[in-house]
Design a protein around this motif. Structure first.
Motif, PDB file in Angstrom:
ATOM      1  N   SER A  32       0.822  -1.210   0.000  1.00  0.00           N
ATOM      2  CA  SER A  32       0.000   0.000   0.000  1.00  0.00           C
ATOM      3  C   SER A  32       0.857   1.262   0.000  1.00  0.00           C
ATOM      4  O   SER A  32       0.397   2.331  -0.426  1.00  0.00           O
ATOM      5  N   ARG A  33       2.101   1.137   0.447  1.00  0.00           N
ATOM      6  CA  ARG A  33       3.004   2.285   0.484  1.00  0.00           C
ATOM      7  C   ARG A  33       3.954   2.316  -0.706  1.00  0.00           C
ATOM      8  O   ARG A  33       4.911   3.087  -0.730  1.00  0.00           O
ATOM      9  N   GLY A  34       3.710   1.469  -1.685  1.00  0.00           N
ATOM     10  CA  GLY A  34       4.435   1.555  -2.949  1.00  0.00           C
ATOM     11  C   GLY A  34       5.620   0.648  -3.111  1.00  0.00           C
ATOM     12  O   GLY A  34       6.283   0.663  -4.150  1.00  0.00           O
ATOM     13  N   ALA A  35       5.930  -0.159  -2.105  1.00  0.00           N
ATOM     14  CA  ALA A  35       7.066  -1.072  -2.224  1.00  0.00           C
ATOM     15  C   ALA A  35       6.692  -2.264  -3.097  1.00  0.00           C
ATOM     16  O   ALA A  35       5.523  -2.662  -3.172  1.00  0.00           O
ATOM     17  N   ALA A  36       7.679  -2.837  -3.762  1.00  0.00           N
ATOM     18  CA  ALA A  36       7.497  -4.111  -4.437  1.00  0.00           C
ATOM     19  C   ALA A  36       7.765  -5.217  -3.429  1.00  0.00           C
ATOM     20  O   ALA A  36       8.686  -5.109  -2.616  1.00  0.00           O
ATOM     21  N   CYS A  37       6.974  -6.278  -3.474  1.00  0.00           N
ATOM     22  CA  CYS A  37       7.066  -7.328  -2.462  1.00  0.00           C
ATOM     23  C   CYS A  37       7.304  -8.690  -3.098  1.00  0.00           C
ATOM     24  O   CYS A  37       6.721  -9.015  -4.132  1.00  0.00           O
ATOM     25  N   VAL A  38       8.137  -9.476  -2.433  1.00  0.00           N
ATOM     26  CA  VAL A  38       8.272 -10.895  -2.738  1.00  0.00           C
ATOM     27  C   VAL A  38       7.741 -11.635  -1.526  1.00  0.00           C
ATOM     28  O   VAL A  38       8.354 -11.639  -0.463  1.00  0.00           O
ATOM     29  N   ALA A  39       6.566 -12.228  -1.676  1.00  0.00           N
ATOM     30  CA  ALA A  39       5.895 -12.917  -0.580  1.00  0.00           C
ATOM     31  C   ALA A  39       6.302 -14.383  -0.590  1.00  0.00           C
ATOM     32  O   ALA A  39       6.184 -15.061  -1.614  1.00  0.00           O
ATOM     33  N   VAL A  40       6.739 -14.874   0.572  1.00  0.00           N
ATOM     34  CA  VAL A  40       7.266 -16.235   0.696  1.00  0.00           C
ATOM     35  C   VAL A  40       6.467 -16.976   1.758  1.00  0.00           C
ATOM     36  O   VAL A  40       6.255 -16.465   2.863  1.00  0.00           O
ATOM     37  N   ALA A  41       6.019 -18.194   1.448  1.00  0.00           N
ATOM     38  CA  ALA A  41       5.291 -19.012   2.416  1.00  0.00           C
ATOM     39  C   ALA A  41       5.204 -20.437   1.893  1.00  0.00           C
ATOM     40  O   ALA A  41       5.515 -20.716   0.726  1.00  0.00           O
ATOM     41  N   ARG A  42       4.752 -21.364   2.762  1.00  0.00           N
ATOM     42  CA  ARG A  42       4.542 -22.750   2.332  1.00  0.00           C
ATOM     43  C   ARG A  42       3.210 -22.925   1.621  1.00  0.00           C
ATOM     44  O   ARG A  42       3.045 -23.857   0.828  1.00  0.00           O
TER      45      ARG A  42
END
Length: 339
Positions: A32-42
């Motif tokens: 929401s604040r403009g960052a690019a995200c790499v989401a990691v989970a099982r």
């Protein structure tokens, strides 16, 4: 090399444990604040749902299915970040699991599994992130620990032990990177009790459903501390004033705190007749249904004044103020005891 962290909107942020609780709150806030995200989970299905939901809002997000106890899987996260966004700027080691029960009740294999994820998962992420960030010219590593790294509690021995270990790992990593002037900030965020699915996800050996002891805070409080640490180099941030106070009191009066824990520690972590969502139960070895908040009937504070003070003031000033408050509280308790 001086530590120079980018504004959040210009960062690529990796978050482990991204589909539930604190990790999910962090990804949503960062996006929401403009960052690019790499989401990691099982949980592959939860990751895909998260990617679809945030992409529909215009967020920049990539996903990677990984169990952080597997070093090779963690190394793939960097490949995903490079392919999607050209690299990463901050790495958040957030993934965690737990058990409820005495040290004897919890099988040794489950002790090891908690360490595999909570300690070795943080080690894997820290080593992989440090290697990449050195080549990139700096960045931030943020490890999500716990106040239980300061103060052990009954019924969560393995979890407490891992958080003590994460404290030592984080301090050692910081010193090593400082010594080589790597330009990498290393922060330990210590949440108190947070309203996440953790009690439902934990493997339970007690005779009652587990819960987290109050006061509870919303996961967004932890996300606030984590994202602040991506931009502002800090050694430690406590997320939640209740946890911070209990940590300080335990250092100032350890035997008194032991006595309190022995008297009420188990009862404060049980919630009879409210086990929460059965679909979330026991994710020790395999992912279960994920969510932002717990499904039990609890009250959670939406903000933390103590965190805002830490963000605004120097660390030494904050410790002095809170340490003075702890001394006064202990003094009042001793006066009442004498009476």
């Amino acid at each position: 090399m001086a530590i120079k962290l980018k504004p959040l909107r210009k960062q690529v942020i990796v978050v482990t444990g991204a589909t539930s609780g604190n990790g999910l709150a962090t990804v949503e806030a960062a996006a929401s604040r403009g960052a690019a995200c790499v989401a990691v989970a099982r949980n592959e299905a939860a990751l895909e749902a998260l990617r679809a939901r945030l992409s529909a809002r215009g967020a920049r997000i990539a996903t990677c299915v990984a169990d952080v106890s597997d070093l090779a899987a963690v190394e793939r996260v960097v490949e995903v970040a490079i392919e999607a966004f050209g690299g990463l700027d901050s790495w958040i080691n957030n993934a965690g699991i737990g058990t409820y029960g005495t040290l004897e009740q919890v099988p040794v294999a489950d002790h090891r599994r908690v360490f595999d994820v909570n300690y070795f998962g943080v080690l894997h992420g820290s080593l992989v992130a440090a290697h990449h960030l050195r080549e990139r010219g700096g960045g931030a590593i943020v490890n999500v620990g716990s106040i239980l790294g300061d103060r052990a509690i009954l019924q969560q021995g393995p979890y407490c032990a891992t958080k003590h270990a994460v404290q030592a790992l984080t301090d050692t990593l910081r010193m090593e990177l400082d010594r080589e002037n790597a330009g990498i900030s290393v922060t330990l965020v210590k949440p108190g009790a947070i309203d996440t699915p953790f009690p439902e996800h934990a493997r339970n050996f007690m005779d009652q459903p587990p819960r987290l002891p109050p006061p509870l805070y919303a996961p967004q409080v932890v996300a606030d501390a984590v994202l602040f640490s991506c931009v502002h180099p800090r050694r430690t941030l406590y997320a939640g004033g209740g946890g911070l106070l209990s940590s300080i009191l335990s250092q100032a009066a350890p035997r008194l705190t032991d006595a309190v824990m022995e008297a009420i520690g188990t009862k404060a972590q049980q919630k009879p007749d409210d086990a929460g969502d059965p679909a979330r139960r026991d994710n020790l070895h395999h992912p279960r249904a994920d969510a932002l908040r717990g499904s039990q009937d609890v009250h959670a504070r939406q903000s933390s004044i103590a965190l805002q003070i830490q963000k605004a003031a120097s660390p030494l000033l904050v410790l002095g103020m809170l340490g003075g408050g702890a001394v006064l509280a202990i003094g009042r308790h001793m006066t009442r005891t004498r009476r």
